[in-house]
Motif scaffolding. Structure first.
Motif, PDB file in Angstrom:
ATOM      1  N   LEU A 221      42.695  44.621  29.326  1.00  0.00           N
ATOM      2  CA  LEU A 221      42.262  43.507  28.475  1.00  0.00           C
ATOM      3  C   LEU A 221      40.980  42.860  28.996  1.00  0.00           C
ATOM      4  CD1 LEU A 221      45.639  41.811  27.507  1.00  0.00           C
ATOM      5  CD2 LEU A 221      44.097  43.126  26.037  1.00  0.00           C
ATOM      6  N   GLU A 222      40.808  42.881  30.318  1.00  0.00           N
ATOM      7  CA  GLU A 222      39.571  42.335  30.876  1.00  0.00           C
ATOM      8  C   GLU A 222      38.353  43.127  30.411  1.00  0.00           C
ATOM      9  OE1 GLU A 222      39.773  42.173  35.122  1.00  0.00           O
ATOM     10  OE2 GLU A 222      41.456  40.779  35.110  1.00  0.00           O
ATOM     11  N   TRP A 223      38.534  44.419  30.210  1.00  0.00           N
ATOM     12  CA  TRP A 223      37.410  45.281  29.845  1.00  0.00           C
ATOM     13  C   TRP A 223      37.225  45.420  28.338  1.00  0.00           C
ATOM     14  CZ3 TRP A 223      33.747  46.603  33.095  1.00  0.00           C
ATOM     15  CH2 TRP A 223      34.017  46.524  34.447  1.00  0.00           C
ATOM     16  N   ALA A 224      38.132  44.846  27.565  1.00  0.00           N
ATOM     17  CA  ALA A 224      37.982  44.911  26.111  1.00  0.00           C
ATOM     18  C   ALA A 224      36.726  44.139  25.717  1.00  0.00           C
ATOM     19  CB  ALA A 224      39.215  44.332  25.421  1.00  0.00           C
ATOM     20  N   GLY A 225      35.838  44.816  25.022  1.00  0.00           N
ATOM     21  CA  GLY A 225      34.531  44.239  24.735  1.00  0.00           C
ATOM     22  C   GLY A 225      34.519  43.114  23.731  1.00  0.00           C
TER      23      GLY A 225
ATOM     24  N   TRP B  68      44.280  46.584  21.492  1.00  0.00           N
ATOM     25  CA  TRP B  68      45.006  46.815  22.744  1.00  0.00           C
ATOM     26  C   TRP B  68      46.311  46.034  22.758  1.00  0.00           C
ATOM     27  CZ3 TRP B  68      44.511  50.430  26.217  1.00  0.00           C
ATOM     28  CH2 TRP B  68      43.278  51.048  26.405  1.00  0.00           C
ATOM     29  N   ILE B  69      46.249  44.783  22.339  1.00  0.00           N
ATOM     30  CA  ILE B  69      47.435  43.929  22.363  1.00  0.00           C
ATOM     31  C   ILE B  69      48.523  44.492  21.449  1.00  0.00           C
ATOM     32  CG2 ILE B  69      48.304  41.635  21.717  1.00  0.00           C
ATOM     33  CD1 ILE B  69      45.651  40.518  22.834  1.00  0.00           C
ATOM     34  N   ARG B  70      48.122  45.016  20.278  1.00  0.00           N
ATOM     35  CA  ARG B  70      49.109  45.604  19.361  1.00  0.00           C
ATOM     36  C   ARG B  70      49.746  46.862  19.945  1.00  0.00           C
ATOM     37  NH1 ARG B  70      45.339  44.261  15.439  1.00  0.00           N
ATOM     38  NH2 ARG B  70      44.509  46.367  15.455  1.00  0.00           N
ATOM     39  N   SER B  71      48.977  47.666  20.670  1.00  0.00           N
ATOM     40  CA  SER B  71      49.506  48.937  21.186  1.00  0.00           C
ATOM     41  C   SER B  71      50.268  48.779  22.494  1.00  0.00           C
ATOM     42  CB  SER B  71      48.365  49.936  21.375  1.00  0.00           C
ATOM     43  OG  SER B  71      47.519  49.537  22.433  1.00  0.00           O
ATOM     44  N   LEU B  72      50.116  47.659  23.166  1.00  0.00           N
ATOM     45  CA  LEU B  72      50.731  47.507  24.485  1.00  0.00           C
ATOM     46  C   LEU B  72      52.260  47.522  24.484  1.00  0.00           C
ATOM     47  CD1 LEU B  72      48.322  44.997  26.180  1.00  0.00           C
ATOM     48  CD2 LEU B  72      48.617  47.409  26.679  1.00  0.00           C
ATOM     49  N   PRO B  73      52.949  46.854  23.572  1.00  0.00           N
ATOM     50  CA  PRO B  73      54.411  46.885  23.648  1.00  0.00           C
ATOM     51  C   PRO B  73      54.993  48.296  23.576  1.00  0.00           C
ATOM     52  CG  PRO B  73      53.722  45.123  22.197  1.00  0.00           C
ATOM     53  CD  PRO B  73      52.493  45.925  22.523  1.00  0.00           C
ATOM     54  N   SER B  74      54.497  49.134  22.695  1.00  0.00           N
ATOM     55  CA  SER B  74      55.059  50.481  22.595  1.00  0.00           C
ATOM     56  C   SER B  74      54.725  51.306  23.832  1.00  0.00           C
ATOM     57  CB  SER B  74      54.578  51.184  21.329  1.00  0.00           C
ATOM     58  OG  SER B  74      53.171  51.329  21.351  1.00  0.00           O
TER      59      SER B  74
END
Length: 87
Positions: free
Chosen positions: A28-32, A40-46
């Motif tokens: 998340l720090e590198w998300a532009g 990224w946030i949506r894909s993280l739980p799965s």
């Protein structure tokens, strides 16, 4: 013994969860931009759940292999071939 095994598996899973969360924070720090960050946030739980399941299954597989070897040794000793079980 089952309680000890489950505690070991839970500790292993907790280590994986901590690693997944640390990885998430770095990603998340590198998300532009906001769109990339939202993706990224949506894909993280799965992804996180998949890693947790994989860690748990790996631990369970190790336990099962250990018990299988132990029972095999018991059967070999019961059959009278104790020297084969000592390998």
């Amino acid at each position: 013994m089952v309680d000890e095994i489950m505690a070991m598996l839970e500790k292993q899973q907790a280590r994986v969860v901590a690693a997944v969360e640390a990885s998430r924070d770095r990603e998340l720090e590198w998300a532009g931009d906001a769109r990339t960050r939202a993706g990224w946030i949506r894909s993280l739980p799965s992804a996180s759940n998949a890693r947790k399941r994989a860690a748990l299954l790996t631990g369970v597989n190790e336990v099962v292999r250990g018990f299988a070897g132990w029972y095999q040794d018991l059967a070999v000793v019961a059959a009278g071939a104790e020297e084969a079980a000592q390998r």
